[in-house]
Design a protein around this motif. Sequence first.
Motif, PDB file in Angstrom:
ATOM      1  N   THR A 127     -80.363  12.098  36.648  1.00 22.12           N
ATOM      2  CA  THR A 127     -79.545  13.421  36.542  1.00 22.12           C
ATOM      3  C   THR A 127     -79.190  13.904  35.044  1.00 22.12           C
ATOM      4  O   THR A 127     -78.869  14.844  34.684  1.00 22.12           O
ATOM      5  CB  THR A 127     -78.198  13.391  37.402  1.00 22.12           C
ATOM      6  OG1 THR A 127     -77.210  12.551  36.685  1.00 22.12           O
ATOM      7  CG2 THR A 127     -78.485  13.261  38.664  1.00 22.12           C
ATOM      8  N   ASP A 141     -76.772   8.517  33.615  1.00 23.71           N
ATOM      9  CA  ASP A 141     -77.662   8.556  34.913  1.00 23.71           C
ATOM     10  C   ASP A 141     -78.973   9.088  34.308  1.00 23.71           C
ATOM     11  O   ASP A 141     -79.147  10.026  33.903  1.00 23.71           O
ATOM     12  CB  ASP A 141     -77.131   9.337  36.066  1.00 23.71           C
ATOM     13  CG  ASP A 141     -78.049   9.031  37.321  1.00 23.71           C
ATOM     14  OD1 ASP A 141     -79.160   9.543  37.394  1.00 23.71           O
ATOM     15  OD2 ASP A 141     -77.767   8.330  37.902  1.00 23.71           O
ATOM     16  N   ASP A 162     -69.822  14.101  38.572  1.00 29.76           N
ATOM     17  CA  ASP A 162     -70.784  14.186  37.523  1.00 29.76           C
ATOM     18  C   ASP A 162     -70.733  15.108  36.457  1.00 29.76           C
ATOM     19  O   ASP A 162     -70.355  16.332  36.876  1.00 29.76           O
ATOM     20  CB  ASP A 162     -72.282  14.204  37.850  1.00 29.76           C
ATOM     21  CG  ASP A 162     -72.653  12.740  38.754  1.00 29.76           C
ATOM     22  OD1 ASP A 162     -72.067  11.961  38.600  1.00 29.76           O
ATOM     23  OD2 ASP A 162     -73.267  13.018  39.878  1.00 29.76           O
ATOM     24  N   MET A 218     -76.464  12.974  33.592  1.00 28.28           N
ATOM     25  CA  MET A 218     -75.212  13.099  33.454  1.00 28.28           C
ATOM     26  C   MET A 218     -74.546  11.971  33.388  1.00 28.28           C
ATOM     27  O   MET A 218     -74.840  10.924  33.724  1.00 28.28           O
ATOM     28  CB  MET A 218     -74.918  14.258  34.792  1.00 28.28           C
ATOM     29  CG  MET A 218     -75.701  15.422  34.866  1.00 28.28           C
ATOM     30  SD  MET A 218     -75.251  16.338  35.980  1.00 28.28           S
ATOM     31  CE  MET A 218     -73.616  17.360  35.588  1.00 28.28           C
ATOM     32  N   ARG A 219     -73.117  12.185  33.258  1.00 26.42           N
ATOM     33  CA  ARG A 219     -72.390  10.838  32.976  1.00 26.42           C
ATOM     34  C   ARG A 219     -71.177  11.056  33.725  1.00 26.42           C
ATOM     35  O   ARG A 219     -70.749  12.354  34.041  1.00 26.42           O
ATOM     36  CB  ARG A 219     -71.504  10.794  31.694  1.00 26.42           C
ATOM     37  CG  ARG A 219     -70.921   9.404  31.428  1.00 26.42           C
ATOM     38  CD  ARG A 219     -70.742   9.463  29.903  1.00 26.42           C
ATOM     39  NE  ARG A 219     -69.494   8.491  29.485  1.00 26.42           N
ATOM     40  CZ  ARG A 219     -68.765   8.890  28.401  1.00 26.42           C
ATOM     41  NH1 ARG A 219     -68.812   9.836  27.692  1.00 26.42           N
ATOM     42  NH2 ARG A 219     -67.677   7.875  28.243  1.00 26.42           N
ATOM     43  N   SER A 220     -70.598  10.164  34.609  1.00 29.28           N
ATOM     44  CA  SER A 220     -69.842  10.362  35.672  1.00 29.28           C
ATOM     45  C   SER A 220     -68.365   9.773  35.231  1.00 29.28           C
ATOM     46  O   SER A 220     -68.255   8.757  34.652  1.00 29.28           O
ATOM     47  CB  SER A 220     -70.225   9.960  37.206  1.00 29.28           C
ATOM     48  OG  SER A 220     -70.322   8.386  36.971  1.00 29.28           O
TER      49      SER A 220
END
Length: 393
Positions: free
Chosen positions: A277, A274, A229, A279-281
């Motif tokens: 979170t 997400d 992430d 965040m991007r994975s």
Amino acid sequence: MKHLSQWITLLLAGAAIAGVYVYVTSAMDAQKNRVRTPRPAAPEQALEITTITAEAGSYAATITASGIVKTRYALTMTSQVSGEITRLSNQFEPGQVISKGHVLAQLQNTELNSNVASAENALAAANLALKEEMRQGEQARAEWEAAGFKGDPDSDLVLRMPQLAAAKAELDAAKAALDNAKAKLQHTKLTAPFNALVVTREASLGSYISSGSEIGTLYSTDRADIKIDLSNNDWMKLPDMNTLLSSDWPVQISSMDKQDTWQGKILSVNQHIDETTRMRSLLVSLDNPLSQTPILLPGSFVEVSIKGKQLNNLWKLPNTALSQKSEIWYIDEDSRLAAFETTPRFVDSKYVYIQVPPHMLDASYQVIVQPYNSYLKGTLVKSLNLPANKGAQ
């Protein structure tokens, strides 16, 4: 005589007073002259400061994140039919690596064998019935034509057309039933669906298992995947998605103690953030992890390092050059202290990378290596220069 003495005394007193007045006046004039005359100023002392020559250059960040190694496929095998285990492979043991199609276990189920035989018998009967119906249809048409009738009869029953269609449908149903019976019988042979690592085995030789019972757990060995992430700030340091996916963009996988490393590749980039979170994975993969030297085991906790894109017009400075107030101190063209506030583009273990202000791009500057809170802008300084940090990485 007496009056003369008094006059003499008065004259002497007046002369004394006049003398004192002249003396005091001269002293005051002298003091004024001394105050008005400035003393020569002492020269300003320059403060000696350790600096480093900074010039704009191009640098690439290294984005680091942690993740868990997972296999491409993790399968808990279950039996689709019931039966007694009559054969068990010697390789069907935890830790063993098996090939795709390898027979792990063989079940015995007499009912399934009987079903196949019954389906074959039904297929043969349906095939015979179809042939008989075709023969009867041909005979009916011959009789119709022999009677001298022209064209087709009003009802298709005369020429047995519906009966023929029913016989064909019966044959198709018998074929499907046989295929189904054979497929169920084939399920008595438990085979590996891919090259796999045996993680667990739940079945034993001679045991009877029901449909849906767990046989064991297999991990595929063709690829290891690591999901990491990244924050929006990290994504800003990376190239666009097409560049990441279309080329062998540098990706290093390291054990947590940094003793073992592997060269991975970016397999996919998620196109959503997400909700939890924020965040991007992305997904990093390594082909044939168990064939690597050293091997990369599923479940390992590793660190992934991805090289970022080149960022222009940056100063590469020691970490100590950034003050506690997020300022960079430098020496201006008058040899005096100056500073500007900044936010680093990125940092590493030794250096901080600063975006150079536009008006300072065309020259090199002496940057203070370790500024103190007591420094004042405009202070005269003298540089104790260290080797320069410049150029691209």
